[in-house]
Design a protein around this motif. Structure first.
Motif, mmCIF file in Angstrom:
data_model
loop_
_atom_site.group_PDB
_atom_site.id
_atom_site.type_symbol
_atom_site.label_atom_id
_atom_site.label_comp_id
_atom_site.label_asym_id
_atom_site.label_seq_id
_atom_site.Cartn_x
_atom_site.Cartn_y
_atom_site.Cartn_z
ATOM 1 N N ILE A 41 8.782 -2.330 2.552
ATOM 2 C CA ILE A 41 8.973 -2.734 1.165
ATOM 3 C C ILE A 41 8.000 -1.932 0.326
ATOM 4 O O ILE A 41 6.808 -1.841 0.649
ATOM 5 C CB ILE A 41 8.709 -4.243 0.985
ATOM 6 C CG1 ILE A 41 9.746 -5.048 1.767
ATOM 7 C CG2 ILE A 41 8.727 -4.616 -0.504
ATOM 8 C CD1 ILE A 41 9.475 -6.535 1.798
ATOM 9 N N THR A 42 8.501 -1.335 -0.723
ATOM 10 C CA THR A 42 7.642 -0.605 -1.647
ATOM 11 C C THR A 42 8.014 -0.989 -3.067
ATOM 12 O O THR A 42 9.138 -1.379 -3.338
ATOM 13 C CB THR A 42 7.743 0.915 -1.434
ATOM 14 O OG1 THR A 42 6.823 1.563 -2.305
ATOM 15 C CG2 THR A 42 9.142 1.422 -1.683
ATOM 16 N N GLY A 43 7.082 -0.909 -3.931
ATOM 17 C CA GLY A 43 7.342 -1.289 -5.322
ATOM 18 C C GLY A 43 6.629 -0.374 -6.286
ATOM 19 O O GLY A 43 7.226 0.496 -6.898
ATOM 20 N N LYS A 44 5.332 -0.534 -6.388
ATOM 21 C CA LYS A 44 4.550 0.189 -7.384
ATOM 22 C C LYS A 44 4.709 1.705 -7.268
ATOM 23 O O LYS A 44 4.770 2.405 -8.276
ATOM 24 C CB LYS A 44 3.072 -0.203 -7.274
ATOM 25 C CG LYS A 44 2.228 0.318 -8.416
ATOM 26 C CD LYS A 44 0.829 -0.260 -8.371
ATOM 27 C CE LYS A 44 0.026 0.173 -9.581
ATOM 28 N NZ LYS A 44 -1.329 -0.410 -9.546
ATOM 29 N N ALA A 45 4.793 2.221 -6.044
ATOM 30 C CA ALA A 45 4.928 3.671 -5.852
ATOM 31 C C ALA A 45 6.199 4.211 -6.486
ATOM 32 O O ALA A 45 6.215 5.328 -7.002
ATOM 33 C CB ALA A 45 4.880 4.016 -4.365
ATOM 34 N N GLY B 293 0.754 -1.248 0.000
ATOM 35 C CA GLY B 293 0.000 0.000 0.000
ATOM 36 C C GLY B 293 0.778 1.287 0.000
ATOM 37 O O GLY B 293 0.194 2.358 -0.154
ATOM 38 N N VAL B 294 2.081 1.238 0.182
ATOM 39 C CA VAL B 294 2.859 2.480 0.238
ATOM 40 C C VAL B 294 2.655 3.257 -1.056
ATOM 41 O O VAL B 294 2.805 2.723 -2.150
ATOM 42 C CB VAL B 294 4.353 2.197 0.479
ATOM 43 C CG1 VAL B 294 5.178 3.470 0.347
ATOM 44 C CG2 VAL B 294 4.559 1.574 1.848
ATOM 45 N N SER B 295 2.288 4.543 -0.900
ATOM 46 C CA SER B 295 2.006 5.348 -2.092
ATOM 47 C C SER B 295 2.863 6.597 -2.210
ATOM 48 O O SER B 295 3.083 7.079 -3.309
ATOM 49 C CB SER B 295 0.523 5.754 -2.114
ATOM 50 O OG SER B 295 0.216 6.556 -0.992
#
Length: 159
Positions: A139-143, A117-119
């Motif tokens: 952990i972040t990815g899409k953002a 959910g990190v945005s």
């Protein structure tokens, strides 16, 4: 996924410093305990949860086990830490589940890495606020891929 100690041994001899287990942690608790005894401090487990209940097998099977209950069992087995993913939020860019992550972290003494959910940078700041509860990373990815989170800024804020 990794389902035997021989595979863990192979990865670690090839240079891996940590091993992350998933579904096997719920289905084969003896295996997790054995792996932790053999490789103290090198075994982490990913707990993926929906509405506080553990999901396994690529999120396709929801169990009746509470994430906090599994986390305590894993701590007793000797895991070095937990990667906690709220699958309702993963990839949605709607912010992490701060309350659920904090509750999980407070239920154990081992480190928790938040995921899902990190945005944006505000999410990193919110997670930083619960660091004292035991949340040691994110952990972040899409953002990062969408550009809504600048990695250099996130690292600076997280330090």
């Amino acid at each position: 996924g990794i389902r035997d100690v021989e595979t863990i041994n192979l990865y670690l001899t090839m240079g891996a410093s940590r091993i992350i287990l998933g579904t096997a942690a719920l289905e084969k608790s003896w295996f997790v305990r054995e792996a932790c005894e053999m490789h103290h401090g090198q075994i982490l487990v990913g707990i993926d949860a929906r509405d506080g209940k553990v999901a396994i097998k690529g999120w396709e099977q929801l169990t009746d086990k509470a994430a906090t209950e599994l986390a305590r069992e894993l701590e007793d087995a000797g895991v070095a830490g937990i990667i906690y993913t709220d699958i309702n939020r993963d990839g949605m860019l709607k912010g992490p589940n701060i309350e659920g992550t904090k509750a999980l972290a407070q239920s154990v003494k081992i480190p928790i890495i938040a995921s899902g959910g990190v945005s944006n940078i505000d999410d990193i700041k919110k997670l930083k606020e619960i660091e004292s509860a035991g949340v040691v990373g994110v952990i972040t990815g899409k953002a990062i891929y969408t550009g809504s989170l600048n990695l250099a800024e996130a690292i600076r804020v997280a330090k």
